[in-house]
Design an enzyme around this catalytic site. Structure first.
Site, PDB file in Angstrom:
ATOM      1  N   ARG A  52       0.794  -1.228   0.000  1.00 53.37           N
ATOM      2  CA  ARG A  52       0.000   0.000   0.000  1.00 53.37           C
ATOM      3  C   ARG A  52       0.823   1.273   0.000  1.00 53.37           C
ATOM      4  O   ARG A  52       0.562   2.200  -0.770  1.00 53.37           O
ATOM      5  CB  ARG A  52      -0.914   0.074   1.240  1.00 53.37           C
ATOM      6  CG  ARG A  52      -2.175  -0.697   1.150  1.00 53.37           C
ATOM      7  CD  ARG A  52      -2.531  -1.228   2.514  1.00 53.37           C
ATOM      8  NE  ARG A  52      -1.555  -2.236   2.850  1.00 53.37           N
ATOM      9  CZ  ARG A  52      -1.689  -3.525   2.509  1.00 53.37           C
ATOM     10  NH1 ARG A  52      -2.767  -3.926   1.927  1.00 53.37           N
ATOM     11  NH2 ARG A  52      -0.729  -4.394   2.773  1.00 53.37           N
ATOM     12  N   THR A  53       1.779   1.356   0.905  1.00 53.14           N
ATOM     13  CA  THR A  53       2.431   2.654   1.103  1.00 53.14           C
ATOM     14  C   THR A  53       3.196   3.065  -0.154  1.00 53.14           C
ATOM     15  O   THR A  53       3.050   4.186  -0.654  1.00 53.14           O
ATOM     16  CB  THR A  53       3.360   2.593   2.325  1.00 53.14           C
ATOM     17  OG1 THR A  53       2.617   2.066   3.417  1.00 53.14           O
ATOM     18  CG2 THR A  53       3.896   3.958   2.684  1.00 53.14           C
ATOM     19  N   LYS A  81      25.581  -3.534  -1.053  1.00 59.30           N
ATOM     20  CA  LYS A  81      27.057  -3.478  -1.179  1.00 59.30           C
ATOM     21  C   LYS A  81      27.670  -2.736   0.004  1.00 59.30           C
ATOM     22  O   LYS A  81      28.875  -2.530   0.045  1.00 59.30           O
ATOM     23  CB  LYS A  81      27.437  -2.758  -2.478  1.00 59.30           C
ATOM     24  CG  LYS A  81      26.869  -3.364  -3.735  1.00 59.30           C
ATOM     25  CD  LYS A  81      27.374  -2.553  -4.934  1.00 59.30           C
ATOM     26  CE  LYS A  81      26.409  -2.617  -6.092  1.00 59.30           C
ATOM     27  NZ  LYS A  81      26.712  -1.584  -7.106  1.00 59.30           N
ATOM     28  N   ARG A 102      11.194   3.880   3.347  1.00 60.21           N
ATOM     29  CA  ARG A 102      10.879   2.902   4.391  1.00 60.21           C
ATOM     30  C   ARG A 102      12.147   2.122   4.694  1.00 60.21           C
ATOM     31  O   ARG A 102      12.870   1.714   3.771  1.00 60.21           O
ATOM     32  CB  ARG A 102       9.770   1.960   3.944  1.00 60.21           C
ATOM     33  CG  ARG A 102       9.556   0.798   4.900  1.00 60.21           C
ATOM     34  CD  ARG A 102       8.345  -0.026   4.562  1.00 60.21           C
ATOM     35  NE  ARG A 102       7.110   0.680   4.891  1.00 60.21           N
ATOM     36  CZ  ARG A 102       5.904   0.131   4.818  1.00 60.21           C
ATOM     37  NH1 ARG A 102       5.754  -1.123   4.433  1.00 60.21           N
ATOM     38  NH2 ARG A 102       4.833   0.825   5.137  1.00 60.21           N
ATOM     39  N   HIS A 130       5.119   5.451  11.700  1.00 59.76           N
ATOM     40  CA  HIS A 130       4.581   5.323  10.340  1.00 59.76           C
ATOM     41  C   HIS A 130       3.615   6.497  10.135  1.00 59.76           C
ATOM     42  O   HIS A 130       2.395   6.328  10.070  1.00 59.76           O
ATOM     43  CB  HIS A 130       3.861   3.980  10.190  1.00 59.76           C
ATOM     44  CG  HIS A 130       3.552   3.572   8.782  1.00 59.76           C
ATOM     45  ND1 HIS A 130       3.583   4.446   7.713  1.00 59.76           N
ATOM     46  CD2 HIS A 130       3.181   2.367   8.269  1.00 59.76           C
ATOM     47  CE1 HIS A 130       3.251   3.790   6.608  1.00 59.76           C
ATOM     48  NE2 HIS A 130       3.011   2.531   6.914  1.00 59.76           N
TER      49      HIS A 130
END
Ligand code: ASP
Ligand code: CP
Length: 306
Positions: A52-53, A81, A102, A130
């Site tokens: 969703r986000t 890396k 995120r 959030h």
């Protein structure tokens, strides 16, 4: 200096009210916004899974006439890396005007913001915050009740690791007359810093281990998934994962206009039989998520003037 959204308390209640009003206007007149972010680029940097986000941010930017770029997993970025968050941000801001990020580590978006010359949006950091889910939740509550003050909100499930719970409490504690009913197993109670936020703002709360007795007093019941990815061992997760399962039967004693919310994804904690009931609002939350993110992007790009 650009404005960022790292913690929901970065925004005042007036700013949140303006975002809700802007979202309502976008919902009513989407065509008026189709070029509002023309020639602007949004980068979505997702070091953790999302449906969703990330997609709602991307849909939001596309509906504003902007463009999108980014990555959907840590594995497909140079983080694998060994590149630092700071260097990643210094790089991406050469290509994008605004960044939604995120990350599994708490505080990573804050580190990003310290190195950024473009707005950074926290799209979820570990078990901490959030804030854009909270904006979605606030828009949902406002659409349902026409106000945010005076509501009794039950939060049920994983209150320890559930970042949507932490941000929602931080936002709602500021509105007068809000009462929180915190329902969780004792292993998954809300952290002290979250309880301190409630106390600091003079909101009230109670903690309990079962839903049944508190159901009649709730205006909204916010169910959450037990956050498997934050557990140190699988056995604890397995023991706790089905602590609460909401079924139509459990809703029998709820107020007639009580709503059921969930940030999603759902696992077992809300029976699919609840979906058909009028109180089920979790897919409305999903839909509103795009509109409030459109409003947010415009605000952070400095394009929120009427
Ligand atoms: N999607 C929400 C989050 O990323 C809730 C969840 O995953 O349970 O925090
Ligand atoms: N609500 C939410 O954040 O969903 P995703 O994890 O799918 O983005």
């Amino acid at each position: 200096m650009p404005r960022h959204l790292i913690d929901i308390q970065d925004f005042t209640q007036e700013e949140i009210a303006a975002l809700i009003a802007r979202s309502e206007d976008i919902i009513a007149r989407p065509q008026d916004y189709q070029d509002s972010a023309a020639r602007q680029k949004l980068a979505t940097l997702f070091f953790e899974p999302s449906t969703r986000t990330r997609l709602s941010f991307e849909a939001a930017m596309l509906d504003l006439g902007g463009s999108i770029l980014g990555f959907a997993s840590q594995d497909s970025s140079s983080a694998t890396k060994g590149e630092s968050v700071a260097d990643t941000i210094r790089t991406v801001q050469c290509y994008a005007d605004i960044i939604a990020m995120r990350h599994p580590k708490e505080g990573a978006p804050l580190v990003a913001a310290r190195h950024a010359t473009v707005p950074i949006i926290n799209a979820g950091d570990g078990g901490q915050n959030h804030p854009t889910q909270t904006l979605t939740d606030l828009l949902t509550l406002h659409r349902e009740f026409g106000q945010l003050h005076g509501l009794t909100i039950g939060l049920c499930g994983d209150l320890k690791f559930g970042r949507t719970v932490h941000s929602l409490i931080a936002a709602m504690a500021r509105y007068p007359g809000v009462h929180f009913v915190l329902v969780s197993p004792k292993e998954l109670v809300a952290p002290d810093y979250v309880i301190d936020v409630i106390k600091r703002h003079g909101a009230t709360y109670e903690e309990c281990r079962t839903m049944d007795a508190v159901m009649p007093k709730l205006d909204a019941l916010y169910m959450t998934r037990v956050q498997r990815e934050r557990f140190f061992n699988e056995a604890d997760y397995v023991r706790l994962k089905d602590s609460f399962i909401l079924t139509p039967d459990k809703l029998k004693h709820a107020k007639p206009n009580m709503i059921v919310m969930h940030p999603l994804p759902r696992v077992n904690e809300v029976s699919v039989l609840v979906d058909a009931l009028a109180c089920a609002k979790y897919f409305d939350q999903v839909r509103y998520g795009k509109f409030i993110r459109m409003a947010l992007i415009l605000k952070l790009l400095g394009r929120d003037a009427a």
